[in-house]
Design an enzyme around this catalytic site. Structure first.
Site, PDB file in Angstrom:
ATOM      1  N   ALA A  65       0.863  -1.183   0.000  1.00 47.70           N
ATOM      2  CA  ALA A  65       0.000   0.000   0.000  1.00 47.70           C
ATOM      3  C   ALA A  65       0.901   1.235   0.000  1.00 47.70           C
ATOM      4  O   ALA A  65       2.056   1.167   0.438  1.00 47.70           O
ATOM      5  CB  ALA A  65      -0.897  -0.017   1.227  1.00 47.70           C
ATOM      6  N   GLY A 108       0.513  -4.955   0.909  1.00 47.80           N
ATOM      7  CA  GLY A 108      -0.714  -4.995   0.130  1.00 47.80           C
ATOM      8  C   GLY A 108      -0.525  -5.633  -1.241  1.00 47.80           C
ATOM      9  O   GLY A 108      -1.479  -6.161  -1.817  1.00 47.80           O
ATOM     10  N   GLU A 111      -0.924  -9.172  -0.573  1.00 50.49           N
ATOM     11  CA  GLU A 111      -2.344  -9.399  -0.269  1.00 50.49           C
ATOM     12  C   GLU A 111      -3.185  -9.374  -1.543  1.00 50.49           C
ATOM     13  O   GLU A 111      -4.163 -10.110  -1.662  1.00 50.49           O
ATOM     14  CB  GLU A 111      -2.819  -8.344   0.741  1.00 50.49           C
ATOM     15  CG  GLU A 111      -2.134  -8.554   2.097  1.00 50.49           C
ATOM     16  CD  GLU A 111      -2.372  -7.427   3.087  1.00 50.49           C
ATOM     17  OE1 GLU A 111      -2.070  -6.257   2.735  1.00 50.49           O
ATOM     18  OE2 GLU A 111      -2.858  -7.689   4.189  1.00 50.49           O
ATOM     19  N   GLU A 131       4.774  -5.019   7.054  1.00 50.58           N
ATOM     20  CA  GLU A 131       4.005  -3.991   7.768  1.00 50.58           C
ATOM     21  C   GLU A 131       4.511  -3.782   9.193  1.00 50.58           C
ATOM     22  O   GLU A 131       4.504  -2.666   9.704  1.00 50.58           O
ATOM     23  CB  GLU A 131       2.516  -4.374   7.801  1.00 50.58           C
ATOM     24  CG  GLU A 131       1.794  -4.264   6.462  1.00 50.58           C
ATOM     25  CD  GLU A 131       1.827  -5.537   5.632  1.00 50.58           C
ATOM     26  OE1 GLU A 131       2.694  -6.411   5.891  1.00 50.58           O
ATOM     27  OE2 GLU A 131       0.999  -5.646   4.711  1.00 50.58           O
TER      28      GLU A 131
HETATM   29  C1  HXC Z   1       5.097   4.394  -1.205  1.00 52.84           C
HETATM   30  C2  HXC Z   1       7.006   3.440  -1.983  1.00 52.84           C
HETATM   31  C3  HXC Z   1       6.636   2.186  -1.478  1.00 52.84           C
HETATM   32  C4  HXC Z   1       5.376   2.093  -0.811  1.00 52.84           C
HETATM   33  C5  HXC Z   1       8.546   1.970  -2.426  1.00 52.84           C
HETATM   34  N1  HXC Z   1       8.197   3.251  -2.571  1.00 52.84           N
HETATM   35  N2  HXC Z   1       7.605   1.301  -1.771  1.00 52.84           N
HETATM   36  N3  HXC Z   1       6.240   4.534  -1.854  1.00 52.84           N
HETATM   37  N4  HXC Z   1       4.654   3.226  -0.693  1.00 52.84           N
HETATM   38  N5  HXC Z   1       4.903   0.957  -0.309  1.00 52.84           N
HETATM   39  C6  HXC Z   1       8.964   4.313  -3.234  1.00 52.84           C
HETATM   40  C7  HXC Z   1      10.142   4.755  -2.439  1.00 52.84           C
HETATM   41  O1  HXC Z   1       9.778   5.679  -1.444  1.00 52.84           O
HETATM   42  C8  HXC Z   1      11.014   5.373  -3.516  1.00 52.84           C
HETATM   43  O2  HXC Z   1      10.544   6.651  -3.802  1.00 52.84           O
HETATM   44  C9  HXC Z   1      10.749   4.490  -4.714  1.00 52.84           C
HETATM   45  O3  HXC Z   1       9.502   3.836  -4.439  1.00 52.84           O
HETATM   46  C10 HXC Z   1      11.794   3.419  -4.931  1.00 52.84           C
HETATM   47  O4  HXC Z   1      11.966   2.721  -3.720  1.00 52.84           O
HETATM   48  P1  HXC Z   1      13.391   2.518  -3.007  1.00 52.84           P
HETATM   49  O5  HXC Z   1      13.108   2.256  -1.579  1.00 52.84           O
HETATM   50  O6  HXC Z   1      14.317   3.626  -3.347  1.00 52.84           O
HETATM   51  O7  HXC Z   1      13.870   1.190  -3.764  1.00 52.84           O
HETATM   52  P2  HXC Z   1      14.814   0.044  -3.198  1.00 52.84           P
HETATM   53  O8  HXC Z   1      15.969   0.640  -2.438  1.00 52.84           O
HETATM   54  O9  HXC Z   1      15.086  -0.823  -4.378  1.00 52.84           O
HETATM   55  O10 HXC Z   1      13.921  -0.751  -2.109  1.00 52.84           O
HETATM   56  C11 HXC Z   1      12.809  -1.451  -2.534  1.00 52.84           C
HETATM   57  C12 HXC Z   1      11.932  -1.874  -1.322  1.00 52.84           C
HETATM   58  C13 HXC Z   1      11.607  -0.583  -0.490  1.00 52.84           C
HETATM   59  C14 HXC Z   1      12.707  -2.852  -0.436  1.00 52.84           C
HETATM   60  C15 HXC Z   1      10.690  -2.518  -1.856  1.00 52.84           C
HETATM   61  O11 HXC Z   1      11.086   0.424  -1.376  1.00 52.84           O
HETATM   62  C16 HXC Z   1      10.594  -0.812   0.585  1.00 52.84           C
HETATM   63  O12 HXC Z   1      10.904  -1.335   1.659  1.00 52.84           O
HETATM   64  N6  HXC Z   1       9.337  -0.372   0.357  1.00 52.84           N
HETATM   65  C17 HXC Z   1       8.292  -0.432   1.343  1.00 52.84           C
HETATM   66  C18 HXC Z   1       7.756  -1.827   1.436  1.00 52.84           C
HETATM   67  C19 HXC Z   1       6.676  -1.931   2.506  1.00 52.84           C
HETATM   68  O13 HXC Z   1       6.894  -1.642   3.686  1.00 52.84           O
HETATM   69  N7  HXC Z   1       5.450  -2.325   2.087  1.00 52.84           N
HETATM   70  C20 HXC Z   1       4.318  -2.429   2.995  1.00 52.84           C
HETATM   71  C21 HXC Z   1       3.498  -1.164   2.962  1.00 52.84           C
HETATM   72  S1  HXC Z   1       2.204  -1.239   4.123  1.00 52.84           S
HETATM   73  P3  HXC Z   1      11.546   7.915  -3.942  1.00 52.84           P
HETATM   74  O14 HXC Z   1      10.628   9.075  -4.075  1.00 52.84           O
HETATM   75  O15 HXC Z   1      12.397   7.915  -2.726  1.00 52.84           O
HETATM   76  O16 HXC Z   1      12.308   7.595  -5.208  1.00 52.84           O
HETATM   77  C22 HXC Z   1       0.972  -2.129   3.423  1.00 52.84           C
HETATM   78  C23 HXC Z   1      -0.247  -2.264   4.294  1.00 52.84           C
HETATM   79  C24 HXC Z   1      -1.429  -2.805   3.545  1.00 52.84           C
HETATM   80  O17 HXC Z   1       1.099  -2.598   2.360  1.00 52.84           O
HETATM   81  C25 HXC Z   1      -2.684  -2.739   4.366  1.00 52.84           C
HETATM   82  C26 HXC Z   1      -3.516  -1.534   4.103  1.00 52.84           C
HETATM   83  C27 HXC Z   1      -4.910  -1.657   4.627  1.00 52.84           C
END
Ligand code: HXC
Length: 257
Positions: A65, A108, A111, A131
């Site tokens: 998400a 997400g 999911e 998460e």
């Molecule tokens: C918003 C995101 C994002 C996300 C990545 N980006 N994931 N933006 N939401 N979930 C963005 C980064 O901020 C970054 O933007 C760009 O995408 C590239 O990501 P990097 O981190 O620079 O890439 P990398 O170093 O290759 O790392 C990849 C990654 C990391 C390991 C996937 O991006 C990461 O940990 N992302 C978050 C994963 C996460 O926690 N997902 C769960 C979300 S919560 P910029 O602007 O800096 O270039 C969820 C809850 C669902 O899903 C339930 C809801 C009801």
């Protein structure tokens, strides 16, 4: 229909949906989820479509998400909007959906993949429910669908540590149905979807409904539902055609009726 965050195309009887927010690794924001659900609605309503495929990019199916969109959410907003509920549309689809996953499939994104019927993974795929590292837990079905897919031990490990699982572990854990070389992912997913779409659509839909019932009910109730649905198939022309074709040693011509 012009979408901003996904692209769609039909390939014969296949409706292909590609998540398309490359700058944020296909993070699922409200707009993307809305467009994805609208595209699925469209393919569900289109009698020419027998199966859907949802995919992302080489780098990410979806990295979860959209954290930016979520970060300032208040409790009352989350509750009032029923945040996270919209994506359930995917799991409620009556037509089959294949998820073709390469790269990150997190939060997400995982999911979403688990709401599809079959997950095909590229060797590059990485699955996770990170998460917990953000101070939340999965909220779009992950705590329910992951244990059903891979069992409590692995699901607790994934959800409480937030670690990622590679494609080989996802395969051996039963999360995905097959792993293919990254360059072949879409072609393989389309082939699977075409194979499904070759069959009688109403029978495929009933089979999907029956399998999904196994997650919702007791064994004896589920077997009873299966038997009733099975009996109903003898009212279809496609059952007559399928069996007649077998006995005549020819290919069946299913007509979805
Ligand atoms: C918003 C995101 C994002 C996300 C990545 N980006 N994931 N933006 N939401 N979930 C963005 C980064 O901020 C970054 O933007 C760009 O995408 C590239 O990501 P990097 O981190 O620079 O890439 P990398 O170093 O290759 O790392 C990849 C990654 C990391 C390991 C996937 O991006 C990461 O940990 N992302 C978050 C994963 C996460 O926690 N997902 C769960 C979300 S919560 P910029 O602007 O800096 O270039 C969820 C809850 C669902 O899903 C339930 C809801 C009801």
């Amino acid at each position: 229909m012009a979408y901003q965050t996904i692209t769609t195309e039909t390939r014969g009887p296949i409706g292909l949906i590609t998540l398309n927010r490359p700058k944020v690794l296909n993070a699922l924001n409200t707009e993307l989820i809305g467009e994805l659900c609208a595209a699925v609605d469209g393919y569900e309503a289109d009698p020419k479509i027998g199966c859907m495929v949802i995919t992302g990019s080489d780098k990410a199916f979806a990295a979860g998400a959209d954290i930016k969109e979520m970060s300032d959410l208040t409790y009352i907003e989350a509750f009032s909007q029923n945040f996270g509920a919209t994506l359930e549309r995917i799991g409620k689809a009556r037509k089959p959906i294949v998820a073709a996953v390469a790269g990150y499939c997190l939060g997400g994104g995982a999911e979403l993949a688990m709401q599809c019927d079959i997950i095909i993974a590229a060797e590059t795929a990485k699955f996770g429910q990170p998460e917990i590292t953000l101070g939340i837990m999965p909220g779009m079905g992950g705590t329910q669908r992951l244990p059903r897919a891979i069992g409590k031990a692995k699901a607790m490990d994934m959800i409480l540590t937030g670690r990622m699982m590679d494609a080989a572990e996802a395969d051996s854990s039963g999360l995905v149905s097959r792993v293919v070389p990254a360059g072949d992912l879409l072609e393989e997913a389309i082939k699977v979807a075409e194979k499904i779409a070759d069959h009688s659509l109403p029978i495929v839909m009933l089979a999907k409904e029956s399998v999904n019932r196994s997650f919702e009910t007791t064994l004896s109730e589920g077997v009873q539902v299966e038997r009733r649905l099975f009996h109903s198939m003898f009212a279809t022309g496609d059952q007559k055609e399928g069996m007649a074709a077998f006995l005549a040693k020819r290919s069946p011509q299913f007509r979805n009726r």
